[in-house]
Design an enzyme around this catalytic site. Structure first.
Site, PDB file in Angstrom:
ATOM      1  N   GLY A 197      34.140  61.830  55.269  1.00 10.65           N
ATOM      2  CA  GLY A 197      34.999  60.722  54.843  1.00 10.65           C
ATOM      3  C   GLY A 197      34.824  60.444  53.359  1.00 10.65           C
TER       4      GLY A 197
ATOM      5  N   TYR B 185      30.933  60.151  58.120  1.00  9.61           N
ATOM      6  CA  TYR B 185      30.571  59.490  56.854  1.00  9.61           C
ATOM      7  C   TYR B 185      30.639  60.480  55.698  1.00  9.61           C
ATOM      8  CZ  TYR B 185      27.663  56.648  53.650  1.00  9.61           C
ATOM      9  OH  TYR B 185      27.169  55.925  52.584  1.00  9.61           O
ATOM     10  N   ASP B 186      29.923  61.612  55.838  1.00 10.82           N
ATOM     11  CA  ASP B 186      29.857  62.584  54.733  1.00 10.82           C
ATOM     12  C   ASP B 186      31.248  63.105  54.367  1.00 10.82           C
ATOM     13  OD1 ASP B 186      27.272  62.255  55.628  1.00 10.82           O
ATOM     14  OD2 ASP B 186      26.788  64.381  55.747  1.00 10.82           O
TER      15      ASP B 186
ATOM     16  N   GLN C 247      10.332  65.035  55.715  1.00 13.06           N
ATOM     17  CA  GLN C 247      11.604  65.008  54.975  1.00 13.06           C
ATOM     18  C   GLN C 247      11.495  63.989  53.848  1.00 13.06           C
ATOM     19  OE1 GLN C 247      11.032  63.684  57.926  1.00 13.06           O
ATOM     20  NE2 GLN C 247      12.494  62.145  58.588  1.00 13.06           N
ATOM     21  N   THR C 248      12.196  64.251  52.746  1.00 19.24           N
ATOM     22  CA  THR C 248      12.064  63.372  51.573  1.00 19.24           C
ATOM     23  C   THR C 248      13.354  62.597  51.281  1.00 19.24           C
ATOM     24  OG1 THR C 248      12.839  65.003  49.942  1.00 19.24           O
ATOM     25  CG2 THR C 248      10.467  65.029  50.492  1.00 19.24           C
TER      26      THR C 248
ATOM     27  N   PHE D 128      11.035  50.148  58.408  1.00 19.19           N
ATOM     28  CA  PHE D 128       9.578  50.167  58.247  1.00 19.19           C
ATOM     29  C   PHE D 128       9.044  48.781  57.888  1.00 19.19           C
ATOM     30  CE2 PHE D 128       8.899  54.980  57.076  1.00 19.19           C
ATOM     31  CZ  PHE D 128       9.224  55.325  58.380  1.00 19.19           C
TER      32      PHE D 128
ATOM     33  N   ARG E 142      26.921  63.068  61.489  1.00 18.88           N
ATOM     34  CA  ARG E 142      26.984  62.460  60.160  1.00 18.88           C
ATOM     35  C   ARG E 142      28.314  62.745  59.466  1.00 18.88           C
ATOM     36  NH1 ARG E 142      21.260  61.333  58.626  1.00 18.88           N
ATOM     37  NH2 ARG E 142      21.895  60.826  56.515  1.00 18.88           N
TER      38      ARG E 142
ATOM     39  N   GLY F 229      10.933  62.727  63.339  1.00 18.65           N
ATOM     40  CA  GLY F 229      10.375  64.059  63.094  1.00 18.65           C
ATOM     41  C   GLY F 229       8.923  63.940  62.666  1.00 18.65           C
TER      42      GLY F 229
HETATM   43  P1  NAD Z   1      26.527  47.612  53.963  1.00 24.61           P
HETATM   44  O1  NAD Z   1      26.788  48.102  55.327  1.00 24.61           O
HETATM   45  O2  NAD Z   1      25.470  46.563  53.765  1.00 24.61           O
HETATM   46  O3  NAD Z   1      27.860  47.073  53.269  1.00 24.61           O
HETATM   47  C1  NAD Z   1      29.131  47.559  53.590  1.00 24.61           C
HETATM   48  C2  NAD Z   1      30.098  46.386  53.564  1.00 24.61           C
HETATM   49  O4  NAD Z   1      31.416  46.888  53.831  1.00 24.61           O
HETATM   50  C3  NAD Z   1      29.787  45.339  54.628  1.00 24.61           C
HETATM   51  O5  NAD Z   1      29.913  44.039  54.090  1.00 24.61           O
HETATM   52  C4  NAD Z   1      30.849  45.586  55.700  1.00 24.61           C
HETATM   53  O6  NAD Z   1      31.144  44.445  56.463  1.00 24.61           O
HETATM   54  C5  NAD Z   1      32.005  46.090  54.854  1.00 24.61           C
HETATM   55  N1  NAD Z   1      32.935  46.948  55.605  1.00 24.61           N
HETATM   56  C6  NAD Z   1      32.612  48.033  56.360  1.00 24.61           C
HETATM   57  N2  NAD Z   1      33.732  48.565  56.878  1.00 24.61           N
HETATM   58  C7  NAD Z   1      34.769  47.817  56.427  1.00 24.61           C
HETATM   59  C8  NAD Z   1      36.160  47.860  56.631  1.00 24.61           C
HETATM   60  N3  NAD Z   1      36.732  48.793  57.411  1.00 24.61           N
HETATM   61  N4  NAD Z   1      36.931  46.925  56.037  1.00 24.61           N
HETATM   62  C9  NAD Z   1      36.369  45.955  55.263  1.00 24.61           C
HETATM   63  N5  NAD Z   1      35.052  45.871  55.034  1.00 24.61           N
HETATM   64  C10 NAD Z   1      34.260  46.787  55.615  1.00 24.61           C
HETATM   65  O7  NAD Z   1      26.169  48.906  53.089  1.00 24.61           O
HETATM   66  P2  NAD Z   1      25.662  49.028  51.583  1.00 24.61           P
HETATM   67  O8  NAD Z   1      24.333  49.656  51.598  1.00 24.61           O
HETATM   68  O9  NAD Z   1      25.845  47.747  50.878  1.00 24.61           O
HETATM   69  O10 NAD Z   1      26.677  50.117  51.012  1.00 24.61           O
HETATM   70  C11 NAD Z   1      27.784  49.740  50.215  1.00 24.61           C
HETATM   71  C12 NAD Z   1      28.567  50.981  49.831  1.00 24.61           C
HETATM   72  O11 NAD Z   1      27.733  51.856  49.068  1.00 24.61           O
HETATM   73  C13 NAD Z   1      29.087  51.785  51.018  1.00 24.61           C
HETATM   74  O12 NAD Z   1      30.369  52.278  50.708  1.00 24.61           O
HETATM   75  C14 NAD Z   1      28.114  52.925  51.124  1.00 24.61           C
HETATM   76  O13 NAD Z   1      28.712  54.076  51.689  1.00 24.61           O
HETATM   77  C15 NAD Z   1      27.737  53.151  49.659  1.00 24.61           C
HETATM   78  N6  NAD Z   1      26.409  53.756  49.560  1.00 24.61           N
HETATM   79  C16 NAD Z   1      25.291  52.997  49.795  1.00 24.61           C
HETATM   80  C17 NAD Z   1      24.050  53.599  49.729  1.00 24.61           C
HETATM   81  C18 NAD Z   1      22.782  52.803  49.968  1.00 24.61           C
HETATM   82  O14 NAD Z   1      21.708  53.410  50.010  1.00 24.61           O
HETATM   83  N7  NAD Z   1      22.821  51.488  50.073  1.00 24.61           N
HETATM   84  C19 NAD Z   1      23.940  54.968  49.449  1.00 24.61           C
HETATM   85  C20 NAD Z   1      25.098  55.699  49.239  1.00 24.61           C
HETATM   86  C21 NAD Z   1      26.334  55.079  49.283  1.00 24.61           C
HETATM   87  N1  UDP Z   2      14.025  57.394  59.348  1.00 24.81           N
HETATM   88  C1  UDP Z   2      12.782  57.250  59.943  1.00 24.81           C
HETATM   89  N2  UDP Z   2      12.553  56.130  60.677  1.00 24.81           N
HETATM   90  C2  UDP Z   2      13.468  55.136  60.828  1.00 24.81           C
HETATM   91  C3  UDP Z   2      14.725  55.288  60.195  1.00 24.81           C
HETATM   92  C4  UDP Z   2      14.967  56.435  59.465  1.00 24.81           C
HETATM   93  O1  UDP Z   2      11.900  58.104  59.821  1.00 24.81           O
HETATM   94  O2  UDP Z   2      13.175  54.149  61.509  1.00 24.81           O
HETATM   95  C5  UDP Z   2      14.277  58.610  58.550  1.00 24.81           C
HETATM   96  C6  UDP Z   2      15.643  59.255  58.746  1.00 24.81           C
HETATM   97  O3  UDP Z   2      15.645  60.108  59.882  1.00 24.81           O
HETATM   98  C7  UDP Z   2      15.789  59.985  57.439  1.00 24.81           C
HETATM   99  C8  UDP Z   2      15.123  59.054  56.420  1.00 24.81           C
HETATM  100  O4  UDP Z   2      14.243  58.230  57.193  1.00 24.81           O
HETATM  101  O5  UDP Z   2      15.075  61.191  57.476  1.00 24.81           O
HETATM  102  C9  UDP Z   2      16.113  58.176  55.670  1.00 24.81           C
HETATM  103  O6  UDP Z   2      16.920  57.556  56.648  1.00 24.81           O
HETATM  104  P1  UDP Z   2      18.033  56.457  56.283  1.00 24.81           P
HETATM  105  O7  UDP Z   2      18.755  56.165  57.546  1.00 24.81           O
HETATM  106  O8  UDP Z   2      17.412  55.327  55.550  1.00 24.81           O
HETATM  107  O9  UDP Z   2      18.985  57.173  55.233  1.00 24.81           O
HETATM  108  P2  UDP Z   2      19.716  58.607  55.209  1.00 24.81           P
HETATM  109  O10 UDP Z   2      19.202  59.477  56.316  1.00 24.81           O
HETATM  110  O11 UDP Z   2      21.166  58.313  55.368  1.00 24.81           O
HETATM  111  O12 UDP Z   2      19.355  59.151  53.883  1.00 24.81           O
END
Ligand code: NAD
Ligand code: UDP
Length: 345
Positions: A172, A169-170, A233-234, A215, A166, A229
């Protein structure tokens, strides 16, 4: 309220008001073809702004923005945010949402995920600096890693692993927050940072891989529902409309510190699976899969800062948001709307 704020300029579409920012702005949304970005673009266009969507369509979809194809205030630039970004003319605001957010997607090419988070952020910060634009960063609750405290406030520094699947992402996203901080203090760039907690809703890809879409799609298709698991987890799930409202309020505010945006309602994954089963009436089996490495045990946002500084709190409860999400996926997958799902407008 951002909408009231913007309406002050009505009657003079591109007139100036307040601190000299245009009422109707030119707004760049990086990652605008994605799940959250496309909902944000809907709001920005509805508010009268010009929108430039910059996206490489790696996890985003043209279908998410297709409704705006004929809108003369909308432009799509198909490019990677890691490549040099050149935009002609004024840019008033930049939203950086470009980054895959689903663990299986961001772990597929971890080096590029890290580049996207860091080089992409730097490219957009340079653009903000050159244009004098305010810039928003979609940061994440993942900056807290596998938190050791319940209710994570912005002051919690996290429990993070630099050396796991992870981390691309984290770490980054953590590095991007540092870049935002430094561009603000060194170059005077106006920054806004949201730490977004798990958000769900219509337009997630059916194969996105995150838990809500998994789901719901599994339940509607009668395929095994995969609990990782033991399911204890929440996570705290925020409906996308609530998140977008919070993002707009944050961008219109004067807050340059990170702000948590999420819904404090906390559910185990076993509970989430049970709710989706109940709502869909599915006969799909529940199966358990190994818990992925470094999967956080808990996550729940302290949203005091957002409440106080933005007057924001989520309005859509999980049950209602799931009804809307199930209706969306049923339509996309060509399945009948389950009778136990509340019909929503
Ligand atoms: P998503 O994957 O649906 O959207 C990401 C978008 O960015 C996509 O359209 C993808 O094509 C574009 N993209 C990815 N890499 C790129 C690159 N190198 N250059 C140009 N475009 C690129 O995800 P999302 O859920 O819509 O998330 C949007 C943002 O919010 C992300 O930065 C994500 O990290 C952040 N975020 C989302 C959540 C969530 O739960 N949805 C939670 C925390 C943070
Ligand atoms: N998860 C799960 N089944 C799935 C996909 C995810 O039980 O089919 C779990 C995952 O392991 C995590 C939680 O659901 O504990 C949330 O996962 P998600 O990928 O949505 O987000 P993140 O882990 O990045 O919070």
């Amino acid at each position: 309220m951002p909408d009231d704020f913007l309406n002050l300029g009505a009657g003079s579409p591109f007139g100036l008001f307040g601190r000299g920012r245009p009422a109707h702005k030119t707004v760049l949304v990086a990652g605008g073809a994605g799940f959250v970005g496309s909902h944000l673009i809907d709001r920005l266009l509805a508010n009268g702004h010009r929108v430039i969507c910059l996206d490489n369509l790696s996890t985003g979809r043209l279908a998410n923005i297709a409704a705006h194809a004929a809108n003369e205030r909308f432009t799509l630039i198909r490019q990677d945010v890691c490549d040099p970004i050149q935009i002609a003319g004024a840019v008033d605001e930049i939203f950086n949402l470009a980054c895959p957010a689903s663990p299986p997607k961001y772990q597929k090419d971890p080096v590029h995920t890290f580049r996207t988070s860091v080089i992409g952020a730097m490219n957009l910060l340079e653009l903000a600096r050159a244009k004098g634009a305010r810039i928003f960063q979609a940061s994440t609750s993942e900056v807290y890693g596998d938190p050791e405290v319940s209710l994570q406030s912005e002051n919690y520094r996290g429990n993070v692993n630099t050396f796991g699947p992870r981390a691309c992402y984290d770490e980054g996203k953590r590095a991007a927050e540092t870049l935002f901080h430094d561009y603000h203090h060194q170059h005077g760039v106006e920054i806004r940072i949201a730490r977004i907690f798990n958000t769900y809703g219509p337009r997630m890809c059916p194969d996105d891989g995150r838990v809500v879409s998994n789901f719901v799609v599994q339940a509607l298709s009668g395929r095994d529902m995969t609990i990782h698991g033991d399911g204890s987890q929440t996570r705290s799930f925020c409906y996308v409309d609530d998140l977008v409202e919070g993002i707009l309020r944050l961008m219109a505010s004067a807050v340059s510190e990170p702000v948590n945006l999420g819904n404090p309602g906390e559910f185990t994954m076993a509970e989430l699976a049970a709710i989706v089963r109940e709502k869909t009436g599915t006969t799909a089996r529940l199966v358990h899969r190994p818990l992925p490495t470094d999967d956080p045990r808990q996550r729940r946002p302290d949203i005091s800062r957002a409440r106080k500084a933005l007057g924001w709190a989520p309005l859509v409860a999980l049950s209602e948001g799931l009804d809307r999400t199930i209706a969306h996926f049923a339509a996309e997958l060509g399945r009948p709307l389950p009778s136990r799902t509340e019909k929503v407008a």
